[in-house]
Write a protein that holds these residues in place. Sequence first.
Motif, PDB file in Angstrom:
ATOM      1  N   MET A 171      55.591  43.823  65.503  1.00 39.40           N
ATOM      2  CA  MET A 171      56.896  43.265  66.128  1.00 39.40           C
ATOM      3  C   MET A 171      56.605  42.653  67.627  1.00 39.40           C
ATOM      4  O   MET A 171      55.533  43.158  68.072  1.00 39.40           O
ATOM      5  N   ASP A 172      57.212  41.934  68.035  1.00 36.56           N
ATOM      6  CA  ASP A 172      57.060  41.078  69.108  1.00 36.56           C
ATOM      7  C   ASP A 172      57.899  42.035  70.219  1.00 36.56           C
ATOM      8  O   ASP A 172      59.262  42.146  70.073  1.00 36.56           O
ATOM      9  N   HIS A 173      57.370  42.677  71.300  1.00 40.11           N
ATOM     10  CA  HIS A 173      58.013  43.450  72.159  1.00 40.11           C
ATOM     11  C   HIS A 173      59.161  42.808  73.059  1.00 40.11           C
ATOM     12  O   HIS A 173      59.860  43.402  73.308  1.00 40.11           O
ATOM     13  N   LYS A 174      58.901  41.415  73.196  1.00 45.90           N
ATOM     14  CA  LYS A 174      59.777  40.658  73.964  1.00 45.90           C
ATOM     15  C   LYS A 174      61.082  40.311  73.029  1.00 45.90           C
ATOM     16  O   LYS A 174      62.099  40.013  73.597  1.00 45.90           O
ATOM     17  N   LYS A 175      61.096  40.303  71.705  1.00 43.65           N
ATOM     18  CA  LYS A 175      62.017  40.144  70.923  1.00 43.65           C
ATOM     19  C   LYS A 175      62.901  41.464  70.369  1.00 43.65           C
ATOM     20  O   LYS A 175      63.946  41.126  69.837  1.00 43.65           O
ATOM     21  N   LEU A 176      62.208  42.407  70.253  1.00 47.71           N
ATOM     22  CA  LEU A 176      62.863  43.689  69.871  1.00 47.71           C
ATOM     23  C   LEU A 176      63.746  44.203  70.974  1.00 47.71           C
ATOM     24  O   LEU A 176      63.393  44.982  71.672  1.00 47.71           O
ATOM     25  N   THR A 177      64.937  43.543  71.005  1.00 46.84           N
ATOM     26  CA  THR A 177      66.040  43.893  72.072  1.00 46.84           C
ATOM     27  C   THR A 177      67.236  44.405  71.274  1.00 46.84           C
ATOM     28  O   THR A 177      67.586  44.360  70.146  1.00 46.84           O
ATOM     29  N   PHE A 178      68.011  44.976  72.366  1.00 43.92           N
ATOM     30  CA  PHE A 178      69.467  45.602  71.903  1.00 43.92           C
ATOM     31  C   PHE A 178      70.287  45.386  72.990  1.00 43.92           C
ATOM     32  O   PHE A 178      70.173  45.620  74.133  1.00 43.92           O
ATOM     33  N   ARG A 179      71.234  44.659  72.840  1.00 43.27           N
ATOM     34  CA  ARG A 179      72.441  44.251  73.853  1.00 43.27           C
ATOM     35  C   ARG A 179      73.274  45.399  74.079  1.00 43.27           C
ATOM     36  O   ARG A 179      73.887  46.255  73.289  1.00 43.27           O
ATOM     37  N   HIS A 180      73.271  45.857  75.615  1.00 40.93           N
ATOM     38  CA  HIS A 180      74.049  47.135  75.835  1.00 40.93           C
ATOM     39  C   HIS A 180      74.432  46.707  77.117  1.00 40.93           C
ATOM     40  O   HIS A 180      73.673  46.263  78.126  1.00 40.93           O
ATOM     41  N   GLU A 181      75.695  47.023  77.456  1.00 39.41           N
ATOM     42  CA  GLU A 181      76.428  46.743  78.850  1.00 39.41           C
ATOM     43  C   GLU A 181      75.972  45.315  79.606  1.00 39.41           C
ATOM     44  O   GLU A 181      75.608  45.370  80.708  1.00 39.41           O
ATOM     45  N   GLY A 182      75.969  44.448  78.607  1.00 41.04           N
ATOM     46  CA  GLY A 182      75.647  43.022  79.395  1.00 41.04           C
ATOM     47  C   GLY A 182      74.541  42.507  79.224  1.00 41.04           C
ATOM     48  O   GLY A 182      74.399  41.547  79.928  1.00 41.04           O
ATOM     49  N   ARG A 183      73.597  43.411  78.928  1.00 40.19           N
ATOM     50  CA  ARG A 183      71.973  42.834  79.124  1.00 40.19           C
ATOM     51  C   ARG A 183      71.430  43.270  77.953  1.00 40.19           C
ATOM     52  O   ARG A 183      71.879  44.270  77.410  1.00 40.19           O
ATOM     53  N   ASP A 184      70.311  42.588  77.735  1.00 44.13           N
ATOM     54  CA  ASP A 184      69.303  42.950  76.502  1.00 44.13           C
ATOM     55  C   ASP A 184      68.244  44.024  77.062  1.00 44.13           C
ATOM     56  O   ASP A 184      67.456  43.700  78.018  1.00 44.13           O
ATOM     57  N   PHE A 185      68.135  45.157  76.204  1.00 47.22           N
ATOM     58  CA  PHE A 185      67.276  45.846  76.597  1.00 47.22           C
ATOM     59  C   PHE A 185      66.050  45.953  75.772  1.00 47.22           C
ATOM     60  O   PHE A 185      66.269  45.576  74.438  1.00 47.22           O
ATOM     61  N   ARG A 186      64.805  46.422  76.030  1.00 52.22           N
ATOM     62  CA  ARG A 186      63.859  46.496  75.088  1.00 52.22           C
ATOM     63  C   ARG A 186      62.805  47.805  75.645  1.00 52.22           C
ATOM     64  O   ARG A 186      63.084  48.288  76.684  1.00 52.22           O
ATOM     65  N   LEU A 187      61.847  48.231  74.695  1.00 49.69           N
ATOM     66  CA  LEU A 187      60.976  49.445  75.008  1.00 49.69           C
ATOM     67  C   LEU A 187      60.257  49.042  76.195  1.00 49.69           C
ATOM     68  O   LEU A 187      60.216  50.070  76.936  1.00 49.69           O
ATOM     69  N   THR A 188      59.826  48.000  76.632  1.00 48.35           N
ATOM     70  CA  THR A 188      58.953  47.618  77.698  1.00 48.35           C
ATOM     71  C   THR A 188      59.741  47.130  78.847  1.00 48.35           C
ATOM     72  O   THR A 188      58.975  46.536  79.746  1.00 48.35           O
ATOM     73  N   ASP A 189      60.873  47.239  78.698  1.00 45.33           N
ATOM     74  CA  ASP A 189      61.812  46.705  79.762  1.00 45.33           C
ATOM     75  C   ASP A 189      61.548  45.191  80.067  1.00 45.33           C
ATOM     76  O   ASP A 189      61.430  44.347  79.349  1.00 45.33           O
ATOM     77  N   VAL A 190      60.908  44.718  81.231  1.00 45.68           N
ATOM     78  CA  VAL A 190      60.621  43.490  81.574  1.00 45.68           C
ATOM     79  C   VAL A 190      59.184  43.176  82.146  1.00 45.68           C
ATOM     80  O   VAL A 190      58.627  42.349  82.252  1.00 45.68           O
ATOM     81  N   PHE A 191      58.234  44.230  81.229  1.00 44.31           N
ATOM     82  CA  PHE A 191      56.834  44.275  81.369  1.00 44.31           C
ATOM     83  C   PHE A 191      56.042  44.416  80.078  1.00 44.31           C
ATOM     84  O   PHE A 191      56.691  44.171  79.061  1.00 44.31           O
ATOM     85  N   GLY A 192      54.848  44.415  80.110  1.00 39.95           N
ATOM     86  CA  GLY A 192      54.020  44.680  78.990  1.00 39.95           C
ATOM     87  C   GLY A 192      53.264  43.765  78.418  1.00 39.95           C
ATOM     88  O   GLY A 192      53.954  42.456  78.403  1.00 39.95           O
ATOM     89  N   ASN A 193      52.022  43.706  78.192  1.00 45.84           N
ATOM     90  CA  ASN A 193      51.228  42.337  77.589  1.00 45.84           C
ATOM     91  C   ASN A 193      50.581  43.124  76.563  1.00 45.84           C
ATOM     92  O   ASN A 193      49.958  44.328  76.674  1.00 45.84           O
ATOM     93  N   VAL A 194      50.409  42.583  75.240  1.00 43.91           N
ATOM     94  CA  VAL A 194      49.633  42.860  74.085  1.00 43.91           C
ATOM     95  C   VAL A 194      48.340  42.854  74.504  1.00 43.91           C
ATOM     96  O   VAL A 194      47.670  41.872  75.014  1.00 43.91           O
ATOM     97  N   VAL A 195      47.459  44.025  74.316  1.00 42.07           N
ATOM     98  CA  VAL A 195      46.022  43.935  74.430  1.00 42.07           C
ATOM     99  C   VAL A 195      45.167  43.550  73.136  1.00 42.07           C
ATOM    100  O   VAL A 195      44.903  44.448  72.415  1.00 42.07           O
ATOM    101  N   HIS A 196      45.263  42.022  73.019  1.00 43.49           N
ATOM    102  CA  HIS A 196      44.570  41.895  71.901  1.00 43.49           C
ATOM    103  C   HIS A 196      43.195  42.158  71.674  1.00 43.49           C
ATOM    104  O   HIS A 196      42.463  42.141  70.465  1.00 43.49           O
ATOM    105  N   ASP A 197      42.360  42.390  72.663  1.00 44.75           N
ATOM    106  CA  ASP A 197      41.016  42.635  72.659  1.00 44.75           C
ATOM    107  C   ASP A 197      40.676  44.021  71.598  1.00 44.75           C
ATOM    108  O   ASP A 197      39.688  44.205  71.103  1.00 44.75           O
ATOM    109  N   ILE A 198      41.670  44.785  71.309  1.00 48.63           N
ATOM    110  CA  ILE A 198      41.649  46.106  70.896  1.00 48.63           C
ATOM    111  C   ILE A 198      42.097  45.914  69.224  1.00 48.63           C
ATOM    112  O   ILE A 198      41.817  46.977  68.592  1.00 48.63           O
ATOM    113  N   ILE A 199      42.376  44.702  68.897  1.00 46.67           N
ATOM    114  CA  ILE A 199      42.971  44.573  67.810  1.00 46.67           C
ATOM    115  C   ILE A 199      42.061  43.867  66.710  1.00 46.67           C
ATOM    116  O   ILE A 199      41.411  43.035  67.112  1.00 46.67           O
ATOM    117  N   ALA A 200      41.815  44.734  65.505  1.00 42.14           N
ATOM    118  CA  ALA A 200      40.895  44.213  64.643  1.00 42.14           C
ATOM    119  C   ALA A 200      40.850  42.692  64.128  1.00 42.14           C
ATOM    120  O   ALA A 200      42.105  42.254  63.873  1.00 42.14           O
TER     121      ALA A 200
END
Length: 408
Positions: A379-408
């Motif tokens: 899943m893309d953390h920027k696209k996993l959103t839910f509309r609530h009270e007029g805005r899109d929420f997500r687990l990472t709020d408006v932050f977060g970057n994927v740490v690609h270096d630890i991915i096999a």
Amino acid sequence: PSQVDTFDYKPMIAKHAGQRPESVNRKTLRNTKMGLMPSPFSFKQYGESGKWVSDIFPHVAECVDDICFVHSMHTDIPEHAGGILMANLGALQPNRPSMGSWLVYGLGAETQNLPGFVAMSPRAQPRGKLANWGNAFLPGAYAGSYVNINSMKPDAVIKDLKNSSLSVADQRRQADLLGQLNRLQLKRVEKDQSLEASIQAMEMAFRMQFSVPEVFDISKESKATKKLYGIDEEPTDNYGRQCLMARRMAEAGVRFIQVNYSDNSNNPAWDQHNDMPKHKKHALAVDKPIAGLLADLKQRGLLEDTLVWWGGEFGRTPYAEKNGDGRDHNRTGFTVWLAGGGVRPGLIYGETDEFGQYAVKNRVHMHDLHATILYLLGMDHKKLTFRHEGRDFRLTDVFGNVVHDIIA
């Protein structure tokens, strides 16, 4: 847990014992001015990766080549309730969906007979309370189900699951009637999220009373498997049962399983503001079960698509506090580790400074960790959103970057 007493070996602490170098001379929660305190435990290297591990985790140490260690974690607050919420919700207040709820919302259910998200804990009200496995504004179907591990009776681990006064046929007729009545009401009101959730919950509860006892009944597991997890041994029996049930739930299709360690005290178990040697007591209770879970998942071919995340809400300071044999909270540098699920095994990622106080290389915030876990699960953390009270929420709020270096 203290990073400098578990997985982040810092020999410079012993070299400068009792000193207060400028790099760690900062105000803490308790404004202690005590000096650097060497670990009461010894470290040695393990595996092909040569990973340094404390002697309080001898079984996990044998698994280091299957583990990806992240030594450069940092978070927003050095306080338990807020830190635990940040780890579980990505927020400091209990008004956002928990990570497990987001995952079930994004991935969907794998089975209709069990919850998508199960949380096990010996404390029904941990710091942050039920928000740690709650759904907040997501539909109720995505809330976590709490398992009472202190009961350990297969038919009683989830409260009020069985209704022994009715036969199965009568329960089915009752559930069907309630479902019909609720759907009639739903047609009248057109949209009622709580009513929709109630319909789903009642149907799930009917199916769960038959599937839950089977999943939680470990009596048919072999003696060798139970031994692997430290079951029927002290002090590993309790946590070993949780880890074995986690593996059984993963096999049965539960998406997200949260296994919380506690010693049933009012304070978080690893919270050694004094008596750092007590870390060994807690490690003894969890070390063998954790290693057993990793070995069991691997031998069953499950580790490659099951992600295991170990860690706490923050770390601890390298210097002493109070009576001189404890450590304070430290949000600026700590360790978590991941295994399976597409991470690079045997990787040691990021660094803290020479005393283990600050994350200084390849720093990873809790939002970054959440973004990376979502990525590993497709899943893309920027696209996993839910509309609530007029805005899109997500687990990472408006932050977060994927740490690609630890991915096999």
